[in-house]
Write a protein that holds these residues in place. Structure first.
Motif, mmCIF file in Angstrom:
data_model
loop_
_atom_site.group_PDB
_atom_site.id
_atom_site.type_symbol
_atom_site.label_atom_id
_atom_site.label_comp_id
_atom_site.label_asym_id
_atom_site.label_seq_id
_atom_site.Cartn_x
_atom_site.Cartn_y
_atom_site.Cartn_z
ATOM 1 N N ALA A 22 37.981 35.190 48.366
ATOM 2 C CA ALA A 22 37.834 35.192 46.909
ATOM 3 C C ALA A 22 39.017 34.502 46.241
ATOM 4 C CB ALA A 22 37.696 36.619 46.399
ATOM 5 N N PHE A 77 35.156 37.493 37.137
ATOM 6 C CA PHE A 77 34.200 37.198 38.190
ATOM 7 C C PHE A 77 34.861 37.193 39.565
ATOM 8 C CE2 PHE A 77 32.412 33.860 40.922
ATOM 9 C CZ PHE A 77 31.186 34.442 41.204
ATOM 10 N N TRP A 130 34.011 39.954 42.558
ATOM 11 C CA TRP A 130 33.182 39.464 43.651
ATOM 12 C C TRP A 130 33.529 40.071 45.014
ATOM 13 C CZ3 TRP A 130 34.383 35.529 47.450
ATOM 14 C CH2 TRP A 130 33.275 35.199 48.233
#
Length: 99
Positions: free
Chosen positions: A40, A90, A94
């Protein structure tokens, strides 16, 4: 050319370290594996570097007129903050949902 590529790679490495620290070390409600956090963080570093480049191009193009010079940088900063906050939300959410 080589210096610009090296500086972009340095920016990516710095962004990756910051995103990795934010995702893996800030106290989450659910634990995140280091592998998921690293993946990520890589996506976050690439996206944030692209967002930085787009905003540099925007600020360079908007300052050509008088109104753009007066209000373009302020509006550009607000747009940058908006997209950065959405992108950060986001990217940090995630790996927690993928784990």
């Amino acid at each position: 050319m080589l210096l610009s590529i090296a500086s972009f790679l340095l920016v990516l490495a710095g962004n990756w370290l910051v995103f990795l620290w934010v995702i893996a070390r800030l106290p989450p409600r659910e634990p995140v594996s280091l592998r998921s956090a690293a993946r990520a963080a890589l996506i976050g570093a690439i996206g944030f570097a692209i967002l930085q480049r787009v905003m540099v191009i925007y600020l360079g193009s908007v300052t050509n007129s008088a109104a753009g010079a007066a209000f373009g940088s302020i509006l550009g900063l607000l747009v940058f903050i908006f997209f950065t906050s959405r992108f950060l939300l986001f990217v940090t959410a995630w790996p927690r949902s993928a784990a």
